[in-house]
Design an enzyme around this catalytic site. Structure first.
Site: not given
Ligand code: IMP
Length: 428
Positions: A13, A16, A40-41, A142, A298, A302-304, A331
């Site tokens: 996040d 990018k 999520g971009h 596999r 995104t 969820r709140p970061r 910034l």
């Molecule tokens: P998963 O990739 O869904 O298995 O999640 C594993 C961990 O990576 C969790 O803490 C997610 O919140 C985090 N995560 C996965 N993709 C992203 C992303 O694109 N941005 C931020 N956190 C992510």
């Protein structure tokens, strides 16, 4: 060989999507190499706001061929939805290439992701629940289904019978949940094949051709280095290699092709999901950063979790990616904060820790050591010239360069493409 990687330097996040959109002007190909629709971009430009989960962020540029490499796990329903949404907005997606070696996220992977998280109870990882982890588990075991398998219906039936029986075994015996019908899964795969057939290709050859012609190719990282399966805060990581090493394996290119590695860092830190985050602020300041930065996922909403810039973790990101340049985003979110703090070391039991520890408990229990920077009281939002930045903001950026050991060549001051300060062009 002009491939340039754009890597998340923190826990994802970092912005990018905006950076890739900005860099696309002289680029003909943008290739995703890892992750899935857990990403999520967000891209905001003259055509409007776009939120991509699988589609490479450069798709909006007409000269760009978007590529999904073998290292990505793809939920076909999500990809088809993104293709249809883009078409409805008048964006041409006909150049999209999806690797025939990329693995399919099957419906049972999504179910297993959710069941496994429930099973972990208090130790849940906070995954995005999109089936990404279980799809990678099947790849390593596999037992995965690849897009190339869909091109041969008879072979697909056999592979699916094996793969889905294995998944059903776990779903029924370990989780005591309902199995999936293999016939229905097979029919589903045929529907996906019919929709996605024009896009399935041996993408390593296409990437190679573009590089041989001397065209600039962007390697689009997903998530961030601190979520990398090995280099991240294991086990609170994603299941792929989001650091630059994943780009070669995830696209079928050699390291000699990579001319530059750009690390994207937010001017503070955020994290979504469980796991250690030494500079997390569980107070009004953390809340203020979250609200000012609109720090909500995104993909999941969820709140970061938010906190000060972590120079120790970010320096580790510089090292494992061998970054050639850094990019600082958001910034402007820190405008008006005084002081602005940066973590320059960790202490555990009163003693300094060396580097960025591999052990979760050390990261959970360590105390950040901060260096204070004077805040700036004039807005930086939307600025495009370095000289217009308040002196304190310039000092902050220079301080981060020194702490992480990497130059910051681009500073992003807003979500739009033009809200960018270029100190040194990244792509010649
Ligand atoms: P998963 O990739 O869904 O298995 O999640 C594993 C961990 O990576 C969790 O803490 C997610 O919140 C985090 N995560 C996965 N993709 C992203 C992303 O694109 N941005 C931020 N956190 C992510």
């Amino acid at each position: 060989m002009p491939a340039y990687a754009v890597i998340g330097g923190q826990w994802g996040d970092e912005g990018k999507g905006k950076v890739i959109d900005y860099l696309c002007e002289n680029v003909t190909m943008v290739a995703r190499y890892s992750g899935g629709n857990n990403a999520g971009h967000t891209v905001l430009n003259a055509s409007g706001e776009f939120k991509f989960h699988l589609m490479p962020s450069g798709v909006i540029w007409p000269q760009v061929t978007p590529v999904i490499g073998n290292g990505v796990v793809v939920d076909p329903d999500v990809l088809i939805q993104e293709i249809n949404d883009l078409r409805a907005r008048g964006i041409d997606v006909s150049k999209l290439q999806v690797s025939d070696r990329a693995h399919v996220i099957m419906p049972y992977h999504v179910r297993m992701d959710q069941l496994e998280e429930i099973g972990r109870g208090q130790d849940a990882l906070g995954t995005t629940g999109r089936g990404v982890g279980p799809a990678y588990v099947d790849r390593v075991a596999r037992s995965g289904i690849r897009f190339g398998d869909m091109l041969d219906a008879e072979g697909l039936r056999d592979r699916l019978a094996l793969a889905a029986s294995r998944a059903n075994n776990t779903i029924t015996k370990v989780h005591e949940a309902e199995p999936f019908s293999i016939d229905e899964l097979f029919e589903q795969c045929l529907r996906w094949r019919d929709e996605l057939l024009p896009f399935i290709a041996p993408v390593e050859e296409r990437v190679r051709e573009a590089l041989s012609r001397g065209e600039n190719v962007l390697l689009e990282g997903a998530q961030g280095t601190l979520l990398d399966l090995d280099h991240g805060t294991y086990p609170y990581v994603t299941s792929s290699h989001s650091s630059v090493g994943g780009a070669c394996a995830g696209l079928g290119i050699g390291p000699r092709s990579v001319a530059g590695v750009f690390g994207v860092f937010k001017a503070y830190t955020s994290r979504v999901g469980a796991g250690p985050m030494p500079t997390e602020l569980n107070d009004d300041m953390g809340e203020l950063i979250r609200e000012r930065g609109g720090e909500y996922g995104t993909t999941t909403g969820r709140p970061r979790r938010c906190g000060w810039f972590d120079g120790v973790a970010s320096r580790y990101g510089v090292i494992v990616n061998d970054l050639t340049a850094g990019i600082l985003t958001r910034l402007d979110v820190l405008d008006g904060f005084d002081p602005v703090r940066v973590c320059v070391g960790y202490e555990l039991d009163g003693k300094p820790l060396e580097g960025f520890p591999a052990q979760t408990r050390a990261l959970e229990q360590c105390k950040p050591v901060y260096r204070n920077f004077a805040g700036w009281h004039k807005p930086t939002a939307g600025l495009t010239n370095w000289d217009d930045l308040p002196a304190e903001a310039q000092t902050y950026v220079r301080g981060i360069e020194e702490i992480i050991g990497c130059s910051i060549d681009l500073v992003s001051t807003g979500p739009h493409r033009h809200e960018t300060i270029c100190r040194k062009p990244l792509i010649p």
